[in-house]
Design a protein around this motif. Structure first.
Motif, PDB file in Angstrom:
ATOM      1  N   ARG A 176       0.836  -1.207   0.000  1.00 39.92           N
ATOM      2  CA  ARG A 176       0.000   0.000   0.000  1.00 39.92           C
ATOM      3  C   ARG A 176       0.867   1.252   0.000  1.00 39.92           C
ATOM      4  NH1 ARG A 176      -3.272  -0.771   4.508  1.00 39.92           N
ATOM      5  NH2 ARG A 176      -1.618   0.070   5.794  1.00 39.92           N
ATOM      6  N   GLU A 177       1.924   1.260   0.805  1.00 33.36           N
ATOM      7  CA  GLU A 177       2.815   2.423   0.858  1.00 33.36           C
ATOM      8  C   GLU A 177       3.536   2.626  -0.476  1.00 33.36           C
ATOM      9  OE1 GLU A 177       2.549   4.634   3.241  1.00 33.36           O
ATOM     10  OE2 GLU A 177       1.087   3.277   4.144  1.00 33.36           O
ATOM     11  N   ARG A 178       3.924   1.533  -1.125  1.00 32.54           N
ATOM     12  CA  ARG A 178       4.570   1.647  -2.448  1.00 32.54           C
ATOM     13  C   ARG A 178       3.586   2.211  -3.481  1.00 32.54           C
ATOM     14  NH1 ARG A 178       7.161  -3.003  -0.346  1.00 32.54           N
ATOM     15  NH2 ARG A 178       5.670  -4.477  -1.254  1.00 32.54           N
ATOM     16  N   LEU A 179       2.337   1.774  -3.388  1.00 33.51           N
ATOM     17  CA  LEU A 179       1.318   2.295  -4.293  1.00 33.51           C
ATOM     18  C   LEU A 179       1.085   3.782  -4.040  1.00 33.51           C
ATOM     19  CD1 LEU A 179      -0.916   1.842  -6.436  1.00 33.51           C
ATOM     20  CD2 LEU A 179      -2.455   1.300  -4.534  1.00 33.51           C
ATOM     21  N   LEU A 180       0.888   4.159  -2.791  1.00 33.65           N
ATOM     22  CA  LEU A 180       0.623   5.565  -2.462  1.00 33.65           C
ATOM     23  C   LEU A 180       1.773   6.481  -2.870  1.00 33.65           C
ATOM     24  CD1 LEU A 180      -1.215   5.223   0.957  1.00 33.65           C
ATOM     25  CD2 LEU A 180      -2.178   6.026  -1.217  1.00 33.65           C
ATOM     26  N   ALA A 181       3.000   5.948  -2.915  1.00 35.48           N
ATOM     27  CA  ALA A 181       4.156   6.751  -3.346  1.00 35.48           C
ATOM     28  C   ALA A 181       4.017   7.198  -4.802  1.00 35.48           C
ATOM     29  CB  ALA A 181       5.443   5.964  -3.139  1.00 35.48           C
ATOM     30  N   LEU A 182       3.183   6.507  -5.568  1.00 35.31           N
ATOM     31  CA  LEU A 182       2.975   6.858  -6.983  1.00 35.31           C
ATOM     32  C   LEU A 182       1.859   7.882  -7.179  1.00 35.31           C
ATOM     33  CD1 LEU A 182       3.122   3.327  -8.667  1.00 35.31           C
ATOM     34  CD2 LEU A 182       4.971   5.011  -8.446  1.00 35.31           C
ATOM     35  N   SER A 183       1.164   8.230  -6.120  1.00 34.38           N
ATOM     36  CA  SER A 183      -0.023   9.080  -6.250  1.00 34.38           C
ATOM     37  C   SER A 183       0.312  10.561  -6.258  1.00 34.38           C
ATOM     38  CB  SER A 183      -0.995   8.790  -5.113  1.00 34.38           C
ATOM     39  OG  SER A 183      -0.487   9.276  -3.886  1.00 34.38           O
ATOM     40  N   SER A 184      -0.623  11.310  -6.806  1.00 36.40           N
ATOM     41  CA  SER A 184      -0.595  12.764  -6.661  1.00 36.40           C
ATOM     42  C   SER A 184      -1.987  13.186  -6.207  1.00 36.40           C
ATOM     43  CB  SER A 184      -0.209  13.453  -7.968  1.00 36.40           C
ATOM     44  OG  SER A 184      -1.101  13.104  -8.998  1.00 36.40           O
ATOM     45  N   GLU A 185      -2.049  14.234  -5.410  1.00 39.61           N
ATOM     46  CA  GLU A 185      -3.337  14.683  -4.897  1.00 39.61           C
ATOM     47  C   GLU A 185      -4.012  15.586  -5.916  1.00 39.61           C
ATOM     48  OE1 GLU A 185      -5.055  16.726  -0.875  1.00 39.61           O
ATOM     49  OE2 GLU A 185      -3.316  15.405  -0.730  1.00 39.61           O
ATOM     50  N   VAL A 186      -5.306  15.337  -6.146  1.00 39.15           N
ATOM     51  CA  VAL A 186      -6.094  16.145  -7.074  1.00 39.15           C
ATOM     52  C   VAL A 186      -7.407  16.528  -6.406  1.00 39.15           C
ATOM     53  CG1 VAL A 186      -5.085  15.109  -9.161  1.00 39.15           C
ATOM     54  CG2 VAL A 186      -7.166  14.119  -8.173  1.00 39.15           C
ATOM     55  N   THR A 187      -8.052  17.538  -6.962  1.00 37.53           N
ATOM     56  CA  THR A 187      -9.376  17.952  -6.491  1.00 37.53           C
ATOM     57  C   THR A 187     -10.297  18.105  -7.690  1.00 37.53           C
ATOM     58  OG1 THR A 187      -8.800  20.310  -6.589  1.00 37.53           O
ATOM     59  CG2 THR A 187      -8.454  19.181  -4.482  1.00 37.53           C
ATOM     60  N   PHE A 188     -11.587  17.885  -7.452  1.00 39.71           N
ATOM     61  CA  PHE A 188     -12.631  18.096  -8.449  1.00 39.71           C
ATOM     62  C   PHE A 188     -13.741  18.887  -7.784  1.00 39.71           C
ATOM     63  CE2 PHE A 188     -10.859  13.838  -9.444  1.00 39.71           C
ATOM     64  CZ  PHE A 188     -10.320  14.112 -10.693  1.00 39.71           C
ATOM     65  N   GLU A 189     -14.154  19.957  -8.423  1.00 41.43           N
ATOM     66  CA  GLU A 189     -15.285  20.730  -7.918  1.00 41.43           C
ATOM     67  C   GLU A 189     -16.574  19.972  -8.206  1.00 41.43           C
ATOM     68  OE1 GLU A 189     -15.039  23.488  -6.105  1.00 41.43           O
ATOM     69  OE2 GLU A 189     -12.868  23.242  -6.274  1.00 41.43           O
ATOM     70  N   ALA A 190     -17.599  20.233  -7.418  1.00 42.69           N
ATOM     71  CA  ALA A 190     -18.908  19.625  -7.667  1.00 42.69           C
ATOM     72  C   ALA A 190     -19.338  19.951  -9.095  1.00 42.69           C
ATOM     73  CB  ALA A 190     -19.927  20.143  -6.661  1.00 42.69           C
ATOM     74  N   GLY A 191     -19.849  18.953  -9.799  1.00 43.06           N
ATOM     75  CA  GLY A 191     -20.298  19.132 -11.185  1.00 43.06           C
ATOM     76  C   GLY A 191     -19.238  18.829 -12.223  1.00 43.06           C
ATOM     77  N   THR A 192     -18.004  18.584 -11.808  1.00 41.96           N
ATOM     78  CA  THR A 192     -16.925  18.274 -12.747  1.00 41.96           C
ATOM     79  C   THR A 192     -17.101  16.861 -13.296  1.00 41.96           C
ATOM     80  OG1 THR A 192     -15.375  19.695 -11.560  1.00 41.96           O
ATOM     81  CG2 THR A 192     -14.414  18.012 -12.999  1.00 41.96           C
ATOM     82  N   ARG A 193     -17.033  16.717 -14.621  1.00 38.77           N
ATOM     83  CA  ARG A 193     -17.022  15.393 -15.248  1.00 38.77           C
ATOM     84  C   ARG A 193     -15.590  14.878 -15.138  1.00 38.77           C
ATOM     85  NH1 ARG A 193     -21.413  12.537 -15.841  1.00 38.77           N
ATOM     86  NH2 ARG A 193     -20.462  11.380 -17.528  1.00 38.77           N
ATOM     87  N   VAL A 194     -15.402  13.784 -14.425  1.00 37.61           N
ATOM     88  CA  VAL A 194     -14.076  13.215 -14.223  1.00 37.61           C
ATOM     89  C   VAL A 194     -13.666  12.431 -15.456  1.00 37.61           C
ATOM     90  CG1 VAL A 194     -12.643  11.767 -12.734  1.00 37.61           C
ATOM     91  CG2 VAL A 194     -14.493  13.134 -11.738  1.00 37.61           C
ATOM     92  N   PHE A 195     -14.587  11.648 -16.006  1.00 36.85           N
ATOM     93  CA  PHE A 195     -14.353  10.952 -17.273  1.00 36.85           C
ATOM     94  C   PHE A 195     -15.679  10.616 -17.919  1.00 36.85           C
ATOM     95  CE2 PHE A 195     -13.727   7.730 -13.886  1.00 36.85           C
ATOM     96  CZ  PHE A 195     -14.719   6.804 -14.195  1.00 36.85           C
ATOM     97  N   GLU A 196     -15.611  10.322 -19.219  1.00 44.17           N
ATOM     98  CA  GLU A 196     -16.792  10.005 -20.008  1.00 44.17           C
ATOM     99  C   GLU A 196     -16.730   8.556 -20.485  1.00 44.17           C
ATOM    100  OE1 GLU A 196     -19.386  11.875 -20.440  1.00 44.17           O
ATOM    101  OE2 GLU A 196     -18.581  13.785 -19.723  1.00 44.17           O
ATOM    102  N   GLU A 197     -17.878   7.913 -20.493  1.00 38.74           N
ATOM    103  CA  GLU A 197     -18.013   6.556 -21.011  1.00 38.74           C
ATOM    104  C   GLU A 197     -17.407   6.491 -22.414  1.00 38.74           C
ATOM    105  OE1 GLU A 197     -21.736   3.529 -21.943  1.00 38.74           O
ATOM    106  OE2 GLU A 197     -22.064   5.318 -20.726  1.00 38.74           O
ATOM    107  N   GLY A 198     -16.545   5.505 -22.650  1.00 41.13           N
ATOM    108  CA  GLY A 198     -15.913   5.326 -23.951  1.00 41.13           C
ATOM    109  C   GLY A 198     -14.582   6.040 -24.101  1.00 41.13           C
ATOM    110  N   GLY A 199     -14.245   6.938 -23.172  1.00 38.33           N
ATOM    111  CA  GLY A 199     -12.977   7.666 -23.235  1.00 38.33           C
ATOM    112  C   GLY A 199     -11.799   6.772 -22.853  1.00 38.33           C
ATOM    113  N   LYS A 200     -10.601   7.278 -23.094  1.00 41.64           N
ATOM    114  CA  LYS A 200      -9.375   6.545 -22.786  1.00 41.64           C
ATOM    115  C   LYS A 200      -9.173   6.443 -21.271  1.00 41.64           C
ATOM    116  CE  LYS A 200      -4.407   6.577 -23.515  1.00 41.64           C
ATOM    117  NZ  LYS A 200      -3.271   7.314 -24.042  1.00 41.64           N
ATOM    118  N   ALA A 201      -9.020   5.212 -20.784  1.00 37.18           N
ATOM    119  CA  ALA A 201      -8.835   4.962 -19.351  1.00 37.18           C
ATOM    120  C   ALA A 201      -7.354   4.718 -19.088  1.00 37.18           C
ATOM    121  CB  ALA A 201      -9.673   3.763 -18.916  1.00 37.18           C
TER     122      ALA A 201
END
Length: 151
Positions: A15-40
């Motif tokens: 878990r600690e090795r995984l978390l070391a790869l993360s970056s913190e992000v924020t999304f405002e209410a109403g933000t589309r994070v991703f769309e169906e069919g988009g690149k994952a």
């Protein structure tokens, strides 16, 4: 800090090795994070706030199939070819999350079999839960009365 969701499913060292790869992000209410069919090519672990997962319904508004909160993994399509989102996602409140790039996580999983196994087991559980949620929501919309959610 008490762990829940995906972080509780992964043993401490991986878990600690995984978390070391993360970056913190924020999304405002109403933000589309991703769309169906988009690149994952990434996923998130929600720290605070909520995100609604929805499915495109021709001729109608998108149908919400599940709402995710703190500790939950947002996005699993990065793991499975063809690496396209199966659902859409929208922040329903301000969200803080850890963001992970799929290529980096997959590279780590190639070296860390304990993380690989724990992550795969968690994602399989997520896929099953989301498939059931989508089925129930579509039955609620289109099935005969009483065929959707069971009490």
């Amino acid at each position: 800090m008490k762990r829940s969701g995906v972080l509780a499913a992964i043993p401490e060292e991986p878990r600690e090795r995984l978390l070391a790869l993360s970056s913190e992000v924020t999304f405002e209410a109403g933000t589309r994070v991703f769309e169906e069919g988009g690149k994952a090519d990434r996923f998130w672990i929600i720290r605070t706030g909520n995100v609604a997962l929805d499915i495109h319904v021709p001729g109608r508004r998108a149908a919400v199939v599940e709402t995710l909160g703190p500790g939950r993994m947002l996005g699993w399509s990065w793991l499975c070819p063809p690496h396209q989102w199966h659902l859409g996602a929208e922040a329903t409140s301000p969200v803080r999350a850890w963001e992970f790039h799929a290529a980096e996580v997959l590279e780590l999983c190639d070296r860390d079999h304990e993380l690989d196994h724990a992550l795969l087991m968690y994602v399989v559980e997520v896929i099953g839960r989301r498939l059931r949620a989508a089925r129930t929501r579509l039955l609620d919309l289109y099935g005969p009365a009483g065929s959707g959610a069971q009490g």
